[in-house]
Write an enzyme that holds these catalytic residues in place. Structure first.
Site, short mmCIF file in Angstrom:
data_model
loop_
_atom_site.label_atom_id
_atom_site.label_comp_id
_atom_site.label_asym_id
_atom_site.label_seq_id
_atom_site.Cartn_x
_atom_site.Cartn_y
_atom_site.Cartn_z
N ALA A 66 -32.43 -25.24 58.55
CA ALA A 66 -33.39 -26.24 59.02
C ALA A 66 -33.69 -25.93 60.49
O ALA A 66 -32.86 -25.32 61.18
CB ALA A 66 -32.81 -27.63 58.85
N GLY A 111 -29.71 -24.60 55.63
CA GLY A 111 -30.74 -24.90 54.64
C GLY A 111 -31.19 -23.68 53.85
O GLY A 111 -31.70 -23.83 52.73
N GLU A 114 -28.61 -23.28 51.21
CA GLU A 114 -28.82 -24.41 50.30
C GLU A 114 -30.05 -24.19 49.42
O GLU A 114 -30.04 -24.51 48.22
CB GLU A 114 -28.97 -25.71 51.12
CG GLU A 114 -27.65 -26.09 51.80
CD GLU A 114 -27.81 -27.16 52.86
OE1 GLU A 114 -28.71 -27.04 53.71
OE2 GLU A 114 -27.02 -28.12 52.85
N GLU A 134 -23.41 -25.58 59.90
CA GLU A 134 -23.74 -26.92 60.41
C GLU A 134 -22.64 -27.54 61.27
O GLU A 134 -22.94 -28.19 62.28
CB GLU A 134 -24.07 -27.87 59.24
CG GLU A 134 -25.42 -27.62 58.60
CD GLU A 134 -25.38 -26.62 57.47
OE1 GLU A 134 -24.37 -25.90 57.31
OE2 GLU A 134 -26.36 -26.57 56.71
N1 CAA Z 1 -33.99 -23.38 63.88
C1 CAA Z 1 -34.93 -23.13 64.83
N2 CAA Z 1 -35.12 -21.90 65.35
C2 CAA Z 1 -34.37 -20.88 64.89
C3 CAA Z 1 -33.40 -21.08 63.88
C4 CAA Z 1 -33.22 -22.40 63.36
N3 CAA Z 1 -32.37 -22.67 62.37
N4 CAA Z 1 -32.79 -19.90 63.64
C5 CAA Z 1 -33.39 -19.01 64.45
N5 CAA Z 1 -34.35 -19.58 65.19
C6 CAA Z 1 -35.20 -18.99 66.22
C7 CAA Z 1 -34.46 -18.74 67.51
O1 CAA Z 1 -34.38 -19.91 68.28
C8 CAA Z 1 -35.31 -17.67 68.14
O2 CAA Z 1 -36.45 -18.28 68.70
P1 CAA Z 1 -36.94 -17.86 70.21
O3 CAA Z 1 -37.29 -16.40 70.06
O4 CAA Z 1 -38.11 -18.75 70.42
O5 CAA Z 1 -35.77 -18.09 71.08
C9 CAA Z 1 -35.76 -16.84 66.94
O6 CAA Z 1 -35.60 -17.69 65.79
C10 CAA Z 1 -34.93 -15.59 66.72
O7 CAA Z 1 -33.56 -15.99 66.64
P2 CAA Z 1 -32.40 -15.35 67.54
O8 CAA Z 1 -32.95 -14.83 68.83
O9 CAA Z 1 -31.30 -16.35 67.63
O10 CAA Z 1 -31.99 -14.11 66.61
P3 CAA Z 1 -30.55 -13.41 66.54
O11 CAA Z 1 -30.76 -12.18 65.72
O12 CAA Z 1 -29.96 -13.28 67.88
O13 CAA Z 1 -29.63 -14.45 65.73
C11 CAA Z 1 -29.12 -15.98 63.94
C12 CAA Z 1 -29.92 -14.73 64.39
C13 CAA Z 1 -27.63 -15.64 63.91
C14 CAA Z 1 -29.61 -16.34 62.55
C15 CAA Z 1 -29.38 -17.14 64.93
O14 CAA Z 1 -30.78 -17.27 65.13
C16 CAA Z 1 -28.84 -18.44 64.49
O15 CAA Z 1 -27.65 -18.68 64.59
N6 CAA Z 1 -29.72 -19.35 63.99
C17 CAA Z 1 -29.34 -20.68 63.58
C18 CAA Z 1 -28.62 -20.67 62.25
C19 CAA Z 1 -28.14 -22.07 61.90
O16 CAA Z 1 -27.32 -22.65 62.57
N7 CAA Z 1 -28.66 -22.62 60.78
C20 CAA Z 1 -28.31 -23.93 60.30
C21 CAA Z 1 -29.30 -24.95 60.78
S1 CAA Z 1 -28.82 -26.60 60.45
C22 CAA Z 1 -29.24 -26.87 58.82
O17 CAA Z 1 -29.73 -26.00 58.14
C23 CAA Z 1 -28.94 -28.25 58.31
C24 CAA Z 1 -29.15 -28.45 56.88
O18 CAA Z 1 -28.25 -28.35 56.08
C25 CAA Z 1 -30.44 -28.83 56.37
#
Ligand code: CAA
Length: 260
Positions: A66, A111, A114, A134
């Protein structure tokens, strides 16, 4: 509805839904989940569609969860509403009459993992990474992860993934039953399409009733599930496809199914 964050294509009865926000690693914001709901409802009503493939745009990410930036300022009521919205759309995917294949082309986190668990069959690229990060963000999984992941991989693996927030690679995901097969990135979509075509050759009503029986059985006791199976098994004998399928066998020819 015009889609900004989703690509949708149908070819030879196979629908492909691509989550298309590559700059945000295909993270699911409100707009994307709304578009997903719209397209899923279209697919559900379209009898010409036999199989669905869900994937992510680009070679890096299926869905990175998400949208954290959009979620960050939510209060408890808004968080609950957002969770329920995502849950409802994923349940619509799970309950689509057609089989759904997740072609996981990279990160399937939160998500994203999921979403893949709401699909019937998961194929992954070698670079895919799975996780429920999460708890590292101060929240629980919210789009069904505590329930569907547990049913897919069992409680031990689900709890380890959810409590640690850690990631596993595609091979480990295969070892724990989270994905069926792993492919080099460029072979993933051809493999998903090949699987979809193989499914699409079979009697559509029988495939859909099989899905309904399996899904119902997962959520009830065996006696109730078996009784439901008897109902759908019987129902098949009222279809033209059953007559055709069995006649073709007896006449030593290939069956041609019309979904009737
Ligand atoms: N939400 C919003 N933006 C996200 C995102 C997310 N879940 N995942 C990645 N992005 C964005 C980053 O912010 C970044 O944007 P900017 O260039 O504007 O800064 C862009 O995508 C590229 O990401 P990274 O620079 O972080 O890329 P990376 O290769 O260094 O890392 C990654 C990749 C490990 C996937 C890292 O992006 C990350 O950890 N993302 C979040 C993953 C996460 O925690 N997901 C769970 C979300 S909560 C959820 O899903 C709740 C639920 O159950 C519904």
């Amino acid at each position: 509805m015009d889609y900004q964050n989703i690509l949708f294509a149908v070819e030879d009865g196979i629908a492909t839904i691509t989550i298309n926000r590559p700059k945000a690693l295909n993270a699911l914001n409100q707009a994307t989940v709304s578009e997903l709901k719209d397209v899923v409802e279209k697919v559900a009503a379209d009898k010409a569609i036999k199989v669905v493939i869900i994937t992510g745009a680009g070679a890096k990410s299926f869905v990175a969860g998400a949208d954290i930036k959009e979620m960050a300022s939510k209060n408890a009521a808004e968080g609950r509403e957002w969770g329920q919205f995502g849950q409802n759309v994923f349940t619509e995917i799970e309950n689509l009459p057609q089989p759904v294949i997740a072609a996981i082309n990279g990160f399937a986190l939160g998500g994203g993992c999921e979403l893949s668990c709401a699909c019937d069959i998961r194929y992954a690229a070698e670079n895919a990474k799975f996780g429920q990060p999460e708890v590292g963000l101060g929240i629980t999984p919210g789009f069904g992860g505590t329930q569907r992941l547990t049913r897919v991989v069992g409680r031990g693996h689900a709890k380890e993934l959810i409590y640690t927030g850690g990631m596993i690679d595609a091979e480990k995901a295969k070892a724990i039953g989270l994905v069926n097969e792993v492919f080099p990135q460029e072979e993933l979509m051809p493999a998903a399409v090949k699987l979809a075509k193989k499914i699409a050759k079979n009697a559509p009503i029988a495939v859909q009733l099989s899905k309904a029986a399996i899904n119902r059985g997962i959520n009830c006791d065996v006696v109730t599930g078996i009784a439901y199976e008897a109902e759908v098994f019987g129902l098949c004998f009222s279809t033209a496809d059953q007559k055709e399928g069995m006649a073709a066998f007896c006449e030593k020819r290939k069956a041609t199914f019309e979904g009737k």
